[in-house]
Motif scaffolding. Structure first.
Motif, PDB file in Angstrom:
ATOM      1  N   ASP A  49       5.854   0.022 -12.543  1.00  0.00           N
ATOM      2  CA  ASP A  49       7.171  -0.538 -12.225  1.00  0.00           C
ATOM      3  C   ASP A  49       7.051  -1.857 -11.455  1.00  0.00           C
ATOM      4  N   GLY A  50       6.071  -2.629 -11.831  1.00  0.00           N
ATOM      5  CA  GLY A  50       5.888  -3.925 -11.181  1.00  0.00           C
ATOM      6  C   GLY A  50       5.243  -3.849  -9.810  1.00  0.00           C
ATOM      7  N   LYS A  51       4.814  -2.659  -9.416  1.00  0.00           N
ATOM      8  CA  LYS A  51       4.184  -2.471  -8.107  1.00  0.00           C
ATOM      9  C   LYS A  51       2.671  -2.382  -8.256  1.00  0.00           C
ATOM     10  N   TYR A  52       1.972  -2.876  -7.248  1.00  0.00           N
ATOM     11  CA  TYR A  52       0.518  -2.820  -7.254  1.00  0.00           C
ATOM     12  C   TYR A  52       0.011  -1.397  -7.010  1.00  0.00           C
ATOM     13  N   GLY A  53      -1.142  -1.088  -7.631  1.00  0.00           N
ATOM     14  CA  GLY A  53      -1.880   0.123  -7.307  1.00  0.00           C
ATOM     15  C   GLY A  53      -3.040  -0.227  -6.382  1.00  0.00           C
ATOM     16  N   PHE A  54      -3.841   0.766  -6.067  1.00  0.00           N
ATOM     17  CA  PHE A  54      -4.968   0.532  -5.151  1.00  0.00           C
ATOM     18  C   PHE A  54      -5.920  -0.546  -5.664  1.00  0.00           C
ATOM     19  N   LEU A  63       0.817  -1.218   0.000  1.00  0.00           N
ATOM     20  CA  LEU A  63       0.000   0.000   0.000  1.00  0.00           C
ATOM     21  C   LEU A  63       0.854   1.274   0.000  1.00  0.00           C
ATOM     22  N   ALA A  64       2.076   1.172   0.490  1.00  0.00           N
ATOM     23  CA  ALA A  64       2.932   2.366   0.603  1.00  0.00           C
ATOM     24  C   ALA A  64       3.222   2.981  -0.767  1.00  0.00           C
ATOM     25  N   PHE A  98       1.773   8.344  -4.439  1.00  0.00           N
ATOM     26  CA  PHE A  98       1.185   9.086  -5.563  1.00  0.00           C
ATOM     27  C   PHE A  98      -0.083   9.824  -5.131  1.00  0.00           C
ATOM     28  N   PHE A  99      -0.862   9.169  -4.286  1.00  0.00           N
ATOM     29  CA  PHE A  99      -2.087   9.795  -3.797  1.00  0.00           C
ATOM     30  C   PHE A  99      -1.755  11.076  -3.018  1.00  0.00           C
ATOM     31  N   ASP A 100      -0.763  10.990  -2.152  1.00  0.00           N
ATOM     32  CA  ASP A 100      -0.374  12.157  -1.350  1.00  0.00           C
ATOM     33  C   ASP A 100       0.129  13.297  -2.235  1.00  0.00           C
ATOM     34  N   LEU A 139      -1.305  11.568 -11.351  1.00  0.00           N
ATOM     35  CA  LEU A 139      -0.840  10.981 -10.093  1.00  0.00           C
ATOM     36  C   LEU A 139      -1.895  10.055  -9.487  1.00  0.00           C
ATOM     37  N   TYR A 140      -3.158  10.471  -9.550  1.00  0.00           N
ATOM     38  CA  TYR A 140      -4.230   9.607  -9.062  1.00  0.00           C
ATOM     39  C   TYR A 140      -4.275   8.298  -9.862  1.00  0.00           C
TER      40      TYR A 140
END
Length: 261
Positions: free
Chosen positions: A120-125, A90-91, A96-98, A111-112
């Motif tokens: 980059d291979g990372k999960y989003g919300f 979640l981090a 990006f949200f912040d 950004l949203y």
């Protein structure tokens, strides 16, 4: 020959009659004996029942012990590691949200979007909500996804994700419900907006979210020409939150609702 104790008379333990010892009989001793006899019988029946059902009892205890061990094992080796993994995931989209919260226009939307979809291979919300839905982080991902869509003016998606979020947090719980109200208001569904504003206003009794959403509910009720309801909502603010920013000016709204009826 036995003699029985009469009311009001306490016989001696024994007396001599014609050079013979006549024993007296105490009824209370008989009652005690009967009580012990009853206990013995109950104990015997219990022993018989246990002996008869020893195998089912044994297997039942084994089953309970197995369930406890399974629960402890699941918590230790599956649930806790999954919670930690989801929290770490979640981090990335949170960053990006912040950033989007302090940006505007196209930059904010980009950004949203990165927060929602990841990179980059990372999960989003969205991925976190789907993959880790049973975790606290997965639940929180629904909130961030919903708010992100709301800020991007994608109201249907905002409602979908915010409705999946559930929290008793003092601020997040009411804010999520109020955000659903905002989304319905923006797609011109005031009846639904009023419903969620009321839920948000009554979710937690605090001086921040409660008066804010009760006020939105009152304004929406005025829009719907539900003046009596609007007056009641505004009056609640006056009675419970008079010292808040909303509460200090609430009298004029109460009067507007009252004279509109």
């Amino acid at each position: 020959m036995a003699t029985y104790k009469k009311r009001g008379y306490k016989p001696s333990k024994e007396k001599v009659v014609d050079n013979t010892v006549e024993e007296t009989f105490d009824e209370s001793q008989s009652e005690v004996a009967k009580a012990f006899e009853g206990l013995d019988q109950a104990a015997n029946k219990s022993e018989e029942w246990i002996e008869k059902n020893s195998k089912p009892l044994f297997y039942g205890l084994i089953g309970v012990a197995a369930l406890i061990l399974l629960y402890l094992g699941y918590t230790k080796f599956i649930s806790e590691p999954t919670e930690l993994e989801a929290s770490n995931e979640l981090a990335y989209p949170r960053s990006f949200f912040d950033q989007a919260e302090t940006a505007a226009g196209v930059e904010a939307d980009s950004l949203y979007t990165l927060g929602l979809e990841g990179g980059d291979g990372k999960y989003g919300f969205l991925d976190i909500a789907k993959t880790y839905g049973s975790t606290k982080a997965g639940n929180l991902a629904n909130y961030y996804a919903g708010i992100s869509y709301l800020k991007m003016k994608k109201y249907t998606e905002a409602i979908e994700y915010l409705e999946q979020f559930n929290s008793d947090d003092e601020l997040l719980g009411p804010t999520a419900l109020g955000a659903i109200g905002d989304a319905f208001a923006d797609i011109n569904q005031p009846e639904e907006a009023l419903e969620f504003y009321e839920k948000a206003g009554n979710k937690k009794d605090n001086e921040f979210t409660a008066p804010m959403f009760l006020f939105k509910a009152g304004q929406t009720a005025m829009q719907l020409k539900k003046y009596s309801k609007a007056e009641s909502l505004f009056t609640t603010i006056k009675e419970k939150y008079a010292t808040t920013q909303v509460g200090r000016n609430i009298d004029k709204y109460i009067n507007s609702a009252k004279y509109a009826q």
